[in-house]
Design an enzyme around this catalytic site. Structure first.
Site, PDB file in Angstrom:
ATOM      1  N   CYS A  47       2.941  -5.939   6.147  1.00  0.00           N
ATOM      2  CA  CYS A  47       2.611  -7.356   6.225  1.00  0.00           C
ATOM      3  C   CYS A  47       3.389  -8.068   7.312  1.00  0.00           C
ATOM      4  CB  CYS A  47       2.879  -8.034   4.873  1.00  0.00           C
ATOM      5  SG  CYS A  47       4.624  -8.075   4.441  1.00  0.00           S
ATOM      6  N   GLY A  48       4.160  -7.327   8.101  1.00  0.00           N
ATOM      7  CA  GLY A  48       4.939  -7.952   9.153  1.00  0.00           C
ATOM      8  C   GLY A  48       6.286  -8.444   8.692  1.00  0.00           C
TER       9      GLY A  48
END
Length: 273
Positions: free
Chosen positions: A121-122
């Site tokens: 998800c970063g």
């Protein structure tokens, strides 16, 4: 931190007898000899049946290590959350099955979910950063140990490092009581492991860590400050210089931090002067 009743521990962890390892010196004489070497094995720790960590350790005082690791890694908030420890050895591997309270186990599972949920998800580094720089409760302010309790400390430490004296390659964490005597010594190939073992030993013996001070023979990094604060020490003495971040965290959390150089007077880095 001291526990009212002992943690039940079962299992056989006796180490095999070591005869020493032969070597040949790399010079013209090519003399042969034999040396005892530090023992190392893999330890797997599971909480309530779920695997949590695998690390390389020295197979001594494993019960102390499991308790200290559980406390200093914030798996449990109190030693009273540990109900039972079962240890098994098979060749070069050890396993520790630890039964902990429902409250501690729920918190551990929540932590594991947060780590798993960040992948892809970063934000995968966020949870790791939170663990590297955790929120810790500052300690009560404490007076520094008397200077005479640090006198000849390096020599006295060498006298009680039994495993290192025979094999070398081992770090030590020691507890010096209010009279200035070395009351406990725990050794391991890992400096973090040695400190965890000492934390566990203090808990099992019901000793108050704030009535003396703790010594580590390795350099003092931030992770060791975390463990010292969670272990509720008053003073941490390091035989090697601390890092800048460890000094800042020691000052922020009111942990007395002293460096004991080889040939100079003890250097008090925390509290700030």
């Amino acid at each position: 931190m001291p526990r009212r009743t002992p943690v039940p521990v079962t299992g056989e962890i006796a180490s095999p007898v070591q005869d020493g390892y032969t070597y040949v010196e790399l010079d013209d004489a090519a003399a042969a000899g034999s040396a005892m070497l530090a023992e190392e094995c893999a330890l797997a720790i599971a909480y309530n049946g779920i695997g949590h960590a695998v690390m390389m350790v020295s197979p001594s005082a494993i019960e102390d290590f499991v308790i200290g690791f559980s406390l200093s890694s914030a798996v449990v908030e109190s030693v009273d959350d540990i109900y039972d420890i079962r240890i098994r050895r098979s060749g070069d591997t050890l396993s520790a099955d630890v039964q902990i309270s429902n409250r501690a186990f729920w918190a551990l599972k929540q932590q594991r979910r947060q780590l798993a949920g960040t992948s892809g998800c970063g934000l995968c580094g966020v949870a790791a950063l939170e663990q590297a720089l955790p929120q810790l409760t500052p300690l009560p302010s404490s007076s520094l140990p008397p200077a005479e309790h640090l006198r000849d400390l390096r020599t006295r430490i060498a006298d009680v490092q039994n495993l290192a004296r025979h094999s070398g390659a081992l770090h030590a964490a020691l507890y010096v009581d209010r009279a200035g005597e070395i009351g406990l010594c725990r050794e391991d190939i890992g400096r973090h492991n040695a400190l965890d073992k000492l934390i566990g030993a203090l808990c099992r013996q019901g000793r108050n860590p704030r009535q003396g001070f703790v010594v580590i023979t390795s350099r003092c990094s931030l992770e060791l400050i975390h463990k010292a604060v969670r272990g509720e020490f008053a003073t941490l003495v390091s035989l090697s210089a601390p890092t800048d971040l460890s000094v800042r965290w020691a000052r922020e959390h009111r942990l007395n931090l002293i460096h004991l150089p080889h040939h100079s007077a003890p250097r008090v880095y925390s509290p700030e002067r």
